[in-house]
Design an enzyme around this catalytic site. Sequence first.
Site, PDB file in Angstrom:
ATOM      1  NE  ARG A 108    -149.335  58.638  41.986  1.00  0.00           N
ATOM      2  CZ  ARG A 108    -149.361  59.565  41.017  1.00  0.00           C
ATOM      3  NH1 ARG A 108    -150.340  59.551  40.119  1.00  0.00           N
ATOM      4  NH2 ARG A 108    -148.442  60.506  40.974  1.00  0.00           N
ATOM      5  CG  ASP A 123    -144.944  64.389  37.955  1.00  0.00           C
ATOM      6  OD1 ASP A 123    -144.985  64.361  36.712  1.00  0.00           O
ATOM      7  OD2 ASP A 123    -145.945  64.219  38.666  1.00  0.00           O
TER       8      ASP A 123
HETATM    9  C1  LIG Z   1    -148.527  64.195  37.148  1.00  0.00           C
HETATM   10  C2  LIG Z   1    -148.681  63.853  38.543  1.00  0.00           C
HETATM   11  O1  LIG Z   1    -148.587  62.740  38.920  1.00  0.00           O
HETATM   12  S1  LIG Z   1    -148.989  65.099  39.656  1.00  0.00           S
HETATM   13  C3  LIG Z   1    -148.685  64.337  41.229  1.00  0.00           C
HETATM   14  C4  LIG Z   1    -147.270  64.066  41.467  1.00  0.00           C
HETATM   15  N1  LIG Z   1    -146.507  65.280  41.603  1.00  0.00           N
HETATM   16  C5  LIG Z   1    -146.442  65.939  42.778  1.00  0.00           C
HETATM   17  O2  LIG Z   1    -147.017  65.455  43.728  1.00  0.00           O
HETATM   18  C6  LIG Z   1    -145.680  67.213  42.867  1.00  0.00           C
HETATM   19  C7  LIG Z   1    -145.877  67.817  44.218  1.00  0.00           C
HETATM   20  N2  LIG Z   1    -145.209  69.105  44.399  1.00  0.00           N
HETATM   21  C8  LIG Z   1    -143.928  69.198  44.671  1.00  0.00           C
HETATM   22  O3  LIG Z   1    -143.221  68.227  44.759  1.00  0.00           O
HETATM   23  C9  LIG Z   1    -143.380  70.574  44.954  1.00  0.00           C
HETATM   24  O4  LIG Z   1    -144.430  71.482  45.137  1.00  0.00           O
HETATM   25  C10 LIG Z   1    -142.478  71.149  43.850  1.00  0.00           C
HETATM   26  C11 LIG Z   1    -141.274  70.243  43.694  1.00  0.00           C
HETATM   27  C12 LIG Z   1    -143.216  71.257  42.546  1.00  0.00           C
HETATM   28  C13 LIG Z   1    -142.016  72.526  44.309  1.00  0.00           C
HETATM   29  O5  LIG Z   1    -141.411  72.369  45.549  1.00  0.00           O
HETATM   30  P1  LIG Z   1    -140.553  73.513  46.245  1.00  0.00           P
HETATM   31  O6  LIG Z   1    -139.673  74.163  45.252  1.00  0.00           O
HETATM   32  O7  LIG Z   1    -139.939  72.925  47.461  1.00  0.00           O
HETATM   33  O8  LIG Z   1    -141.654  74.540  46.650  1.00  0.00           O
HETATM   34  P2  LIG Z   1    -141.486  75.766  47.645  1.00  0.00           P
HETATM   35  O9  LIG Z   1    -140.063  76.076  47.913  1.00  0.00           O
HETATM   36  O10 LIG Z   1    -142.329  76.850  47.107  1.00  0.00           O
HETATM   37  O11 LIG Z   1    -142.159  75.193  48.972  1.00  0.00           O
HETATM   38  C14 LIG Z   1    -142.641  76.019  49.997  1.00  0.00           C
HETATM   39  C15 LIG Z   1    -143.131  75.161  51.123  1.00  0.00           C
HETATM   40  O12 LIG Z   1    -144.214  74.356  50.660  1.00  0.00           O
HETATM   41  C16 LIG Z   1    -143.929  72.984  50.891  1.00  0.00           C
HETATM   42  N3  LIG Z   1    -144.479  72.211  49.790  1.00  0.00           N
HETATM   43  C17 LIG Z   1    -144.328  72.432  48.449  1.00  0.00           C
HETATM   44  N4  LIG Z   1    -145.018  71.521  47.756  1.00  0.00           N
HETATM   45  C18 LIG Z   1    -145.619  70.713  48.676  1.00  0.00           C
HETATM   46  C19 LIG Z   1    -146.464  69.587  48.557  1.00  0.00           C
HETATM   47  N5  LIG Z   1    -146.861  69.136  47.374  1.00  0.00           N
HETATM   48  N6  LIG Z   1    -146.882  68.996  49.692  1.00  0.00           N
HETATM   49  C20 LIG Z   1    -146.504  69.472  50.894  1.00  0.00           C
HETATM   50  N7  LIG Z   1    -145.710  70.543  51.065  1.00  0.00           N
HETATM   51  C21 LIG Z   1    -145.269  71.151  49.955  1.00  0.00           C
HETATM   52  C22 LIG Z   1    -142.434  72.883  50.946  1.00  0.00           C
HETATM   53  O13 LIG Z   1    -142.052  71.724  51.652  1.00  0.00           O
HETATM   54  C23 LIG Z   1    -142.076  74.187  51.631  1.00  0.00           C
HETATM   55  O14 LIG Z   1    -142.319  74.018  53.022  1.00  0.00           O
HETATM   56  P3  LIG Z   1    -141.592  74.948  54.152  1.00  0.00           P
HETATM   57  O15 LIG Z   1    -141.968  76.359  53.855  1.00  0.00           O
HETATM   58  O16 LIG Z   1    -142.154  74.452  55.429  1.00  0.00           O
HETATM   59  O17 LIG Z   1    -140.122  74.706  54.001  1.00  0.00           O
HETATM   60  O1  LIG Z   2    -150.643  61.115  37.858  1.00  0.00           O
HETATM   61  C1  LIG Z   2    -151.121  62.045  37.277  1.00  0.00           C
HETATM   62  C2  LIG Z   2    -150.818  62.407  35.933  1.00  0.00           C
HETATM   63  O2  LIG Z   2    -151.317  63.433  35.463  1.00  0.00           O
HETATM   64  O3  LIG Z   2    -150.037  61.655  35.320  1.00  0.00           O
HETATM   65 MG   LIG Z   3    -149.434  59.867  36.459  1.00  0.00          MG
END
Ligand SMILES: CC(=O)SCCNC(=O)CCNC(=O)[C@H](O)C(C)(C)COP(=O)(O)OP(=O)(O)OC[C@H]1O[C@@H](n2cnc3c(N)ncnc32)[C@H](O)[C@@H]1OP(=O)(O)O
Ligand SMILES: O=CC(=O)O
Ligand SMILES: [Mg+2]
Length: 573
Positions: free
Chosen positions: A187, A474
């Site tokens: 994206r 986010d």
């Molecule tokens: C509105 C929108 O646009 S939604 C789309 C955009 N937003 C996103 O993509 C958010 C994605 N998610 C994240 O960034 C994270 O999950 C967070 C920040 C919410 C939480 O992250 P953390 O606090 O690091 O989670 P946590 O400590 O529980 O992580 C545990 C493990 O999962 C992994 N992990 C957590 N989230 C993700 C993810 N989305 N993708 C891959 N790995 C992940 C961490 O890297 C960690 O790995 P490890 O055990 O090997 O060290």
């Molecule tokens: O990108 C996704 C959203 O919910 O905003």
């Molecule tokens: Mg969005």
Amino acid sequence: MMGVGTYGYTAPATSKSGGGAAGYDVPEGVEIRGRFDEEFAKILTKEALEFVVELQREFRNRIKYALECRKEAKRRYNEGAVPGFDPATKFIRETNWVCAPVPPAVADRRVEITGPVERKMIINALNSGAKVFMADFEDALSPTWENLMRGQVNLKDAVDGSITFHDKARNRVYKLNDKNTAKLFVRPRGWHLPEAHILIDGEPATGCLVDFGLYFFHNYAAFRQTQGAGFGPFFYLPKMENSREAKIWNCVFERAEKKAGIERGSIRATVLIETLPAVFQMDEILHELRDHSVGLNCGRWDYIFSYVKTFQGHPDRLLPDRFLVGMTQNFMRNYSDLLIRTCHRRGVHAMGGMAAQIPIRDDPAANEAALDLVRKDKLREVKAGHDGTWAAHPGLIPACMEVFTNNMGSNTPNQIQSMRREDASSITEEDLLERPRGVRTLEGLRLNTRVGIQYLAAWLTGTGSVPLYNLMEDAATAEISRVQNWQWIKYGVELDGDGLGVRVGNELFGRVVEEEMQRIEREVGKEKFKKGMYKEACKLFTRQCTAQTLDDFLTLDAYNHIVMHHPRGSSRL
Ligand SMILES: CC(=O)SCCNC(=O)CCNC(=O)[C@H](O)C(C)(C)COP(=O)(O)OP(=O)(O)OC[C@H]1O[C@@H](n2cnc3c(N)ncnc32)[C@H](O)[C@@H]1OP(=O)(O)O
Ligand SMILES: O=CC(=O)O
Ligand SMILES: [Mg+2]
């Protein structure tokens, strides 16, 4: 520090750029003002930059025009108009046509994980068991030079399969699974964001053309062999408001395909319907991209943000507390139902969105409650006819997968043919604009403030998605906090949901900010508070919430604070 849009820059005669003797080798008209790094130089090759320059020169005027049209639409909404279906494109909505067939590699998208283009997270996401990984330069990423360039390096290594990561603290090495890794979608940023570290003909490049151009240039060939089975690369396209913006993307794709010598229709993209005006343009957007489409997605968080932004001049359409605005509000349900109907009629995926809950490690009961909310949200989506959904965290994938597989069946990759949702064809403009219901509380104002400031503090230090109070935050969710505060202050809303009956004004908001800053300091600890960017975040957030005119995006003003020009000395950081 130089502000965005304030450049009066002339490109130097030299073709080395980026500071010092070991600068980037750039085409004419380009200057790189980001830090030089040997790894980044493998991405910022002269040939790759030439491609970005080609895109920028060909499309910059159309992009400027599209952004002007957004301003013009805003002016009309501010004068009392509301968005609606365009009579001029009725024939597109009413005639029968379909998009190009879905590439077999992405027929099954029942669970997609999303995350920033961070190295460890990319590996974890690709290994997570999800069908797709959406690698994010947008809502989940703070677009610092380092994040963007490292992100490109990481994606290149991911596509060629060589990506590894050594977590030294835990002595753990991460690498890709041998098989069943998720299919990669990327994206890029939205049309509105500039890339101030790359100047083309003296102007900042368009952020999304940099993200798209560099990724496409370096990865299209490997991607089509290893991931796309002859198709690809695949993209998610954010925050569009009108089909004219989709048309630009379609032309960008055609240009890229021609340049690469690959078949027209190879590149595929899912468009996020995440602005209120875009819900009235879904057929038109799919029509523009009909040879390059793999569906639409309900970007619910930005959509809520956009509802407030679109109606910033309409005091009769104020939002209740943020946590009350979910997918079960009528206007949100109608949007998702119409999206499903539209996509399935046109033969493409109708993707669901992101539940904000994430696993809660230290409290099993709270964790189960969070998982339960996620399951309910996914059950609603699959029963409505969505073909897949988003998960923010690997820990949520088994639950999401189970709900979709149990309700969709394991033998069918999607519901495009089986859930036509003809009933949704009667959804009207009024249904899509129905006022959200619920109360407004002082606690709502406090939470918006606490979350908004903490998110912005993280963003300013390079982190674009964070866990706050057990929810994923986010850029999109933070925007809701910001614009809701702005709206409540602007219209002096009465907070009557908790029986207090106070009116929001600058004075009350000032007190809330002060108290919430104290609370943040208590919660994160004095040391982290002092070292972090909380004060800067507070200043930015407060200014935006109390501004006379609503800023279009939280991240545009904030971007000025993360621009780090080289040689040093021209940035606030
Ligand atoms: C509105 C929108 O646009 S939604 C789309 C955009 N937003 C996103 O993509 C958010 C994605 N998610 C994240 O960034 C994270 O999950 C967070 C920040 C919410 C939480 O992250 P953390 O606090 O690091 O989670 P946590 O400590 O529980 O992580 C545990 C493990 O999962 C992994 N992990 C957590 N989230 C993700 C993810 N989305 N993708 C891959 N790995 C992940 C961490 O890297 C960690 O790995 P490890 O055990 O090997 O060290
Ligand atoms: O990108 C996704 C959203 O919910 O905003
Ligand atoms: Mg969005």
